[in-house]
Design a protein around this motif. Structure first.
Motif, short mmCIF file in Angstrom:
data_model
loop_
_atom_site.label_atom_id
_atom_site.label_comp_id
_atom_site.label_asym_id
_atom_site.label_seq_id
_atom_site.Cartn_x
_atom_site.Cartn_y
_atom_site.Cartn_z
N THR A 103 0.85 -1.28 0.04
CA THR A 103 0.10 0.01 -0.14
C THR A 103 0.99 1.34 -0.03
N ARG A 104 0.59 2.02 -0.80
CA ARG A 104 1.77 2.96 -1.50
C ARG A 104 1.21 4.58 -0.79
N ALA A 105 2.06 5.17 0.02
CA ALA A 105 1.78 6.48 0.33
C ALA A 105 2.71 7.45 -0.35
N VAL A 106 2.26 8.54 -1.28
CA VAL A 106 3.04 9.61 -1.99
C VAL A 106 2.93 10.83 -1.19
N ARG A 107 4.02 11.30 -0.83
CA ARG A 107 4.04 12.63 -0.45
C ARG A 107 3.73 13.81 -1.56
N GLU A 108 2.63 14.58 -1.48
CA GLU A 108 2.54 15.73 -2.53
C GLU A 108 1.97 16.87 -1.45
N GLY A 109 2.96 17.74 -1.32
CA GLY A 109 2.72 18.90 -0.67
C GLY A 109 2.78 18.85 0.96
N ASP A 110 1.37 18.91 1.40
CA ASP A 110 1.24 18.84 2.88
C ASP A 110 0.27 17.61 3.27
N HIS A 111 0.18 16.83 2.17
CA HIS A 111 -0.51 15.48 2.66
C HIS A 111 0.19 14.34 1.69
N TYR A 112 -0.15 13.07 2.12
CA TYR A 112 -0.09 11.78 1.54
C TYR A 112 -0.99 11.48 0.70
N VAL A 113 -0.86 10.74 -0.39
CA VAL A 113 -1.93 10.21 -1.15
C VAL A 113 -1.60 8.72 -1.12
N VAL A 114 -2.77 7.99 -0.73
CA VAL A 114 -2.55 6.54 -0.13
C VAL A 114 -3.46 5.75 -1.34
N ASN A 115 -2.81 4.54 -1.97
CA ASN A 115 -3.37 3.76 -2.79
C ASN A 115 -2.89 2.29 -2.36
N GLY A 116 -4.03 1.44 -2.42
CA GLY A 116 -3.60 -0.02 -2.13
C GLY A 116 -4.77 -0.70 -1.36
N SER A 117 -4.60 -1.93 -0.72
CA SER A 117 -5.60 -2.33 -0.17
C SER A 117 -5.08 -3.19 1.06
N LYS A 118 -5.88 -3.12 2.32
CA LYS A 118 -5.58 -3.77 3.51
C LYS A 118 -6.61 -4.92 3.71
N THR A 119 -6.36 -5.95 4.32
CA THR A 119 -7.04 -6.87 4.68
C THR A 119 -7.20 -7.46 6.05
N TRP A 120 -7.99 -8.28 6.23
CA TRP A 120 -8.39 -8.92 7.99
C TRP A 120 -8.34 -7.89 8.94
N ASN A 121 -9.14 -6.81 8.18
CA ASN A 121 -9.15 -5.47 9.36
C ASN A 121 -10.28 -6.01 10.23
N THR A 122 -9.88 -6.41 11.47
CA THR A 122 -10.88 -6.64 12.59
C THR A 122 -11.72 -5.35 12.92
#
Ligand SMILES: Cc1cc2nc3c(=O)[nH]c(=O)nc-3n(C[C@H](O)[C@H](O)[C@H](O)COP(=O)(O)OP(=O)(O)OC[C@H]3O[C@@H](n4cnc5c(N)ncnc54)[C@H](O)[C@@H]3O)c2cc1C
Lengths: 398, 380
Positions: free
Chosen positions: A142-161
């Motif tokens: 899962t990728r987080a790219v810094r763009e100015g004052d924030h990150y842009v997150v793309n991807g997926s997590k699983t087994w999230n209780t």
């Protein structure tokens, strides 16, 4: 060395009992006693009561708003709560992200996030695992790219209780795909209401919904939600895993489980006699009780070592191994005890106030679903195979 | 000695394996399980057409002269696909009672249409208090006119909702757990005084609680002899145990195949997880367990017709113990080696695990059969 409680400990125990008696809503205790599903509001009502008393984050030091209890007090608290059918405290805020924030977060983050955890006004969930990254967590993508004052997150997590109940998620994300796997990971706190997040249920073998997939599609996360330094997330995650493995032994729950099993064996019959009089079954129960005792005293030793100033080391792995195996064994014996009445499938009865009569004895319908469900305990929190790898390497030097 | 299948048996095996492959994809099974009946009449008609319903009955009884080997071939294949059609309660149990104890009239009225696919059966023997003791019978059959009146409760009766005839054990004399005094009756499932509470089981089959309230049964409803039904039932359930063991062998094979495939393809730490020695050893133990289960099932299949009841009982109980033990190991291991995926409803793995768990209980747990085996074997 002394096993006996001091008069202060006994007074403390009585104080906890009185508090639980006065503050644990009876409908919740009833659900826990009968193995019914709890809903978000049940956990919240109890945790908020503890929060008002300052006891929810009972493992935290005073300076972060914890009660600063001794190891013995924590032990007493956990046992009294389990004995009186209090729901387990959801660990994601209190035992996981909270300690990470007060250890590695900045002052602003502490002021912003710790009160919500202490009071249980905010529900946290854990976003570590991914479809391709379970045991090998460091391979997460899962990728987080810094763009100015924030990150842009793309991807997926699983087994999230319990992600479907969560307000916030703490995530491990990859910020530097060029670095070595462990070095390009960062620890991000993400508001679940942020646009671009979708939560999809995963149905478990027992028919229940407790885990989810979480998808991130161009999710904008303010840079101030980064905990500690970019690229240091793995260090924080490891710190957190050690904490996670400690609570996972579930000794008070297993003690209660053995008691419940005895109760079942007293009411079930075989050839007109209570099952508990059957020598074979009785031996199995005795064996189980001995296993629980060994686990309990192992945990007490670990706690006592921690009280003397040590941090939980890799040896706590085996508390998780044995704790999970024992939980599974309890569930296995329950299935054995109820015989044919493990067979009817009555999922509605897992909910409070179901408008349906149990087909077998009251305790029977839950035996098989629980047995199926607790197979998870040797898989999550680092599978038992992984825990054994850790011990063989870190403790035995193999 | 020859432990290989005859050409005819090979054909049956190929046929039933093809049926499972073509008609029992996992998602199809899920849909079948969700239907009202929980099984498909089209499939049942096909079973009749292919001769599977009469396969194991003698030609004199209208069957095709096969035996336990043929039953085991079918059941094993059913196990690989977790087939839901009620072959075990109808053919092996109900049909078995008729073949072993039925009168000519009963066979004509019930067995022949069963073989033709027109009738389904259920066998009601367990009671709330009985656990696995078949002699613990509190349902009573009181003399009434020329026949009997049956009253009491039977629990977890598989296929009762679809059955046309329910075979039920009732006490005609003696105390509640006396071996003598148990009689098997064949009653019309729609008879006055029968009430049912139907439910799905953990493993997606259908069962019922069945209450009998003064249900009248004529003298001609007695299967076998009055007061001597226990031996009849026990013999039939021993055969049902062997059939169930064969099903379990099919479950284990399917599960092992899926797990092996999974650990060869699922990668962690840059390699297939099957490269980790601890999983390799566990997979080997799964394989070994399935092999032992297969061997014990074969042994029991071949000994179940032994004229010496002790040999037959030991064979059935020995196989049942093995299946329970192996099924638990293989099921738990399959779940564990699949990681999180193993505990989901989505994959077939958990469904095989559930079936194997229920198989361990059905007809008596490991402990029950260990005791039964031990008592027979150590009795000098
Ligand atoms: C009910 C449940 C709740 C969960 N909750 C959360 C949550 O809230 N948040 C979160 O982030 N995650 C959560 N998890 C995920 C959990 O941490 C992972 O399932 C676990 O790490 C195993 O990963 P996996 O499922 O991908 O299995 P895999 O890693 O694919 O493992 C499959 C099998 O291979 C074995 N294996 C893998 N590597 C090795 C090795 N090196 N040596 C020997 N054996 C190995 C494993 O032990 C296992 O038996 C949860 C899981 C479950 C089942």
């Amino acid at each position: 060395m002394d096993l006996a409680f001091t008069p202060e400990d006994i007074a403390f125990r009585d104080e906890v009992r009185a508090f639980v008696k006065a503050n644990l809503p009876p409908d919740i205790a009833d659900k826990v006693a009968n193995g019914k599903h709890l809903v978000r509001d049940d956990f919240m009502r109890w945790q908020q009561a503890l929060g008002r008393k300052g006891w929810l984050v009972y493992t935290w030091p005073k300076k972060h708003g914890g009660p600063g209890w001794t190891v013995t007090q924590r032990y007493i608290f956990e046992n009294v709560c389990a004995d009186m059918n209090a729901p387990g405290i959801i660990p994601f805020g209190t035992k996981m992200v909270g300690p990470v924030i007060y250890t590695f977060g900045n002052d602003e983050q502490k002021a912003r996030f710790l009160p919500g955890i202490r009071e249980s006004s905010v529900w946290w969930c854990q976003g570590y695992s991914e479809p391709g990254s379970g045991s090998d967590l460091a391979s997460l993508r899962t990728r987080a790219v810094r763009e100015g004052d924030h990150y842009v997150v793309n991807g997926s997590k699983t087994w999230n209780t319990m992600g479907h109940w969560a307000d916030w998620i703490f995530c491990l994300v990859r910020t530097d795909p060029g670095a070595k796997p462990q070095e390009g990971i960062s620890f991000l706190l993400i508001d679940m209401k942020t646009p671009g997040i979708t939560v999809k249920p995963i149905i478990m073998a027992d028919g229940g919904h407790e885990v989810n997939e979480v998808f991130f599609d161009n999710v904008k996360v303010p840079a101030e939600n980064l905990v500690g330094k970019e690229g240091e997330g793995w260090t924080y995650a490891k710190f957190l895993l050690a904490n996670e493995r400690l609570g996972i032994a579930a000794v008070p729950q297993s003690k209660r489980g053995v008691d419940a099993l005895k109760q079942i064996a007293r009411s079930e019959t075989q050839d007109g006699k209570p099952l508990i009089e059957d020598q074979d079954f009785r031996n199995k129960l005795a064996d189980l009780e001995i296993q629980v005792t060994a686990l309990e005293y192992t945990e007490l030793r670990a706690l006592s070592a921690m009280a003397a100033g040590g941090a939980p080391g890799p040896e706590v792995s085996f508390l998780k191994i044995r704790g999970s195996e024992i939980q599974q064994r309890i569930s296995e014996l329950a299935v054995e005890a109820v015989g044919y009445y493990a067979m009817p499938y009555q999922p509605a009865l897992l909910w409070h106030g179901a408008n349906e009569e149990p087909i077998g004895p009251e305790h029977a319908h839950i035996a098989a679903p629980r047995y199926f469900n607790v197979r998870k305990t040797t898989i999550y929190g680092g599978s038992n195979e992984i825990q054994r790898n850790v011990i063989s390497k870190m403790v035995l030097g193999l | 000695m020859d432990l290989s299948y005859s050409d005819e048996q090979k054909q049956i095996k190929e046929g039933v394996e093809r049926f499972v492959r073509e008609q029992y994809a996992f998602e199809t099974r899920r849909k079948i399980a969700a239907t009202d009946r929980g099984w498909l009449p089209e499939n049942w008609a096909k079973f009749a057409e292919l001769g599977w319903l009469g396969m194991s009955f003698s030609e004199a009884d209208g069957g095709f002269g096969g035996g336990m080997v043929e039953t085991a071939i079918l059941m094993e294949a059913f196990g690989t696909g977790l087939v839901l059609e009620p072959y075990l309660p109808t053919v092996v149990m109900g049909g078995g009672l008729l073949a072993a104890g039925g009168s000519a009239a009963q066979k004509e009225a019930l067995l022949a249409p069963m073989i033709g696919g027109e009738k389904q059966f259920a066998v009601a023997y367990a009671e709330k208090q009985s656990r696995y003791n078949l002699a613990d019978v509190a349902v009573t059959a009181k003399k009434s006119g020329n026949g009997y009146a049956l009253s009491g409760h039977k629990g977890v009766v598989y296929n009762a909702a679809s059955a046309d005839t329910i075979f039920v054990t009732a006490r005609t004399s003696g105390g509640q757990r006396d071996e003598k005094g148990v009689t098997v009756f064949a009653v019309d499932a729609k008879a006055k005084g029968i009430t049912r509470r139907d439910y799905p089981t953990q493993d997606a089959l259908r069962a019922s609680e069945v209450t009998f309230d003064n249900v009248s049964a004529g003298a001609d409803a007695v299967v076998g002899q009055v007061d001597n039904g226990l031996a009849l039932l026990e013999g039939v359930l021993d055969r049902a145990i062997v059939a169930l063991c064969a099903e379990a062998v099919g479950c284990m094979d399917a599960l092992n195949k899926q797990t092996l495939e999974y650990i060869k393809t699922r990668k962690q730490f840059g390699v297939p997880i099957g490269k980790f020695q601890v999983l390799q050893h566990r997979m080997v133990d799964c394989f070994t367990n399935a092999q032992e289960a297969r061997s014990m099932t074969l042994m029991a299949t071949l000994k179940i017709d032994d004229p010496d009841a002790t040999v037959r009982k030991k064979a059935a109980s020995g196989a049942k113990v093995q299946i329970g033990k192996s099924g638990k190991f293989v099921g738990q291991s399959a779940v564990q080696m699949h990681g999180g995926m193993g505990v989901t409803d989505e994959l077939a793995v958990s469904h095989y695990f559930k079936r194997l768990t229920m198989i361990d209980t059905l007809f008596g747990s490991q402990q029950h059969h260990l005791t039964r085996y031990g008592n027979l074997s150590m009795a000098a």
